[in-house]
Design a protein around this motif. Structure first.
Motif, PDB file in Angstrom:
ATOM      1  N   LYS A   1       0.930  -1.467   0.034  1.00 15.60           N
ATOM      2  CA  LYS A   1       0.001   0.423   0.356  1.00 15.60           C
ATOM      3  C   LYS A   1       0.880   1.291  -0.043  1.00 15.60           C
ATOM      4  CE  LYS A   1      -4.464  -2.056   2.216  1.00 15.60           C
ATOM      5  NZ  LYS A   1      -3.794  -3.163   2.010  1.00 15.60           N
ATOM      6  N   LEU A   2       2.561   1.428  -0.744  1.00 16.21           N
ATOM      7  CA  LEU A   2       2.841   2.569  -0.823  1.00 16.21           C
ATOM      8  C   LEU A   2       2.385   3.126  -2.587  1.00 16.21           C
ATOM      9  CD1 LEU A   2       6.829   1.331   0.281  1.00 16.21           C
ATOM     10  CD2 LEU A   2       4.438   3.653   1.101  1.00 16.21           C
ATOM     11  N   ARG A   3       2.096   4.068  -2.115  1.00 12.82           N
ATOM     12  CA  ARG A   3       2.431   5.492  -3.585  1.00 12.82           C
ATOM     13  C   ARG A   3       3.380   5.734  -4.085  1.00 12.82           C
ATOM     14  NH1 ARG A   3      -1.404   8.623  -0.447  1.00 12.82           N
ATOM     15  NH2 ARG A   3       0.350   9.953  -0.818  1.00 12.82           N
TER      16      ARG A   3
ATOM     17  N   ILE B   1       3.481  13.273   4.321  1.00 10.32           N
ATOM     18  CA  ILE B   1       4.465  12.754   5.768  1.00 10.32           C
ATOM     19  C   ILE B   1       3.523  12.593   7.176  1.00 10.32           C
ATOM     20  CG2 ILE B   1       5.028  14.374   6.841  1.00 10.32           C
ATOM     21  CD1 ILE B   1       7.675  11.690   6.374  1.00 10.32           C
ATOM     22  N   GLN B   2       2.041  12.935   7.567  1.00  9.55           N
ATOM     23  CA  GLN B   2       1.823  13.080   8.682  1.00  9.55           C
ATOM     24  C   GLN B   2       0.556  11.278   7.464  1.00  9.55           C
ATOM     25  OE1 GLN B   2      -1.096  16.414   7.549  1.00  9.55           O
ATOM     26  NE2 GLN B   2      -0.158  17.663   9.849  1.00  9.55           N
ATOM     27  N   GLY B   3       0.900  11.038   6.474  1.00  6.75           N
ATOM     28  CA  GLY B   3      -0.467   9.773   6.449  1.00  6.75           C
ATOM     29  C   GLY B   3       0.655   8.736   6.409  1.00  6.75           C
ATOM     30  N   LEU B   4       2.095   8.789   6.227  1.00  5.04           N
ATOM     31  CA  LEU B   4       3.132   7.489   6.936  1.00  5.04           C
ATOM     32  C   LEU B   4       3.714   7.974   8.052  1.00  5.04           C
ATOM     33  CD1 LEU B   4       6.238   9.213   4.491  1.00  5.04           C
ATOM     34  CD2 LEU B   4       4.736   6.691   3.954  1.00  5.04           C
ATOM     35  N   ASP B   5       3.144   9.248   9.018  1.00  3.43           N
ATOM     36  CA  ASP B   5       3.389   8.744  10.403  1.00  3.43           C
ATOM     37  C   ASP B   5       1.978   8.172  10.805  1.00  3.43           C
ATOM     38  OD1 ASP B   5       5.473  10.123  10.529  1.00  3.43           O
ATOM     39  OD2 ASP B   5       4.110  12.505  11.468  1.00  3.43           O
ATOM     40  N   ALA B   6       0.931   8.034  10.439  1.00  2.62           N
ATOM     41  CA  ALA B   6      -0.591   8.066  11.062  1.00  2.62           C
ATOM     42  C   ALA B   6      -0.353   6.123  10.638  1.00  2.62           C
ATOM     43  CB  ALA B   6      -1.900   8.280   9.959  1.00  2.62           C
ATOM     44  N   ARG B   7       0.440   6.129   9.602  1.00  2.00           N
ATOM     45  CA  ARG B   7       0.498   4.171   9.303  1.00  2.00           C
ATOM     46  C   ARG B   7       2.054   3.709  10.194  1.00  2.00           C
ATOM     47  NH1 ARG B   7       1.083   3.424   3.126  1.00  2.00           N
ATOM     48  NH2 ARG B   7       1.566   1.362   3.977  1.00  2.00           N
ATOM     49  N   GLY B   8       2.348   4.718  11.568  1.00  2.18           N
ATOM     50  CA  GLY B   8       3.383   4.275  12.072  1.00  2.18           C
ATOM     51  C   GLY B   8       4.818   3.890  11.331  1.00  2.18           C
TER      52      GLY B   8
END
Length: 147
Positions: A37-39, A75-82
């Motif tokens: 699930k990576l763009r 980066i917020q999206g990557l943070d939210a995914r841990g």
């Protein structure tokens, strides 16, 4: 009977051909990275943080050619995914150092394996490493890299 449609004039337009190649690459990327699930932009951020732990958020955005406001959402999206963590820098509340979390470190190991296979596929399509290097040289004439 449908009229013949001639799009051959576009085949000599550099921007058009680059866009077609980009579309193919992104479609292939999406298929290969679907299980993670990576763009493409997310992969790029993880890759660069892995190689530059503690880098500044603004420096990363500039290196990737992403507007700072757009980078914040990424980066917020990557943070939210841990996968990533930000550490506010002393003396500058706007400056954040970026790090991969343990989950992000595990993700980049798997993503690098997928990317290496994908890169081999692309190099094969181009006809080998010399052709890849030639393409990269030509692309650098159009848009020099930051390194």
């Amino acid at each position: 009977m449908a009229a013949r449609f001639d799009a051959s004039a576009m085949n000599k337009v550099i921007g058009y051909r680059l866009r077609r190649a980009q579309s193919y690459i992104f479609q292939q990327f999406d298929e290969r990275f679907a299980r993670l699930k990576l763009r493409p932009a997310e992969y790029s951020v993880l890759e660069l943080i892995a190689d530059n732990p503690g880098c500044q958020q603004g420096t990363m955005a500039k290196a990737l050619g992403i507007k700072r406001a757009n980078f914040v959402g990424l980066i917020q999206g990557l943070d939210a995914r841990g996968l990533t963590a930000r550490d506010q820098q002393p003396g500058d509340k706007r400056a954040n150092a970026l790090y991969l979390t343990p989950a992000g470190q595990a993700m980049i190991v798997e993503a690098r394996e997928i990317q290496a296979e994908f890169e081999r596929h692309c190099v094969d399509l181009l006809g080998g490493e010399a052709e890849r290097d030639h393409l990269l040289t030509l692309l650098d004439r159009l848009a020099p890299t930051a390194d």
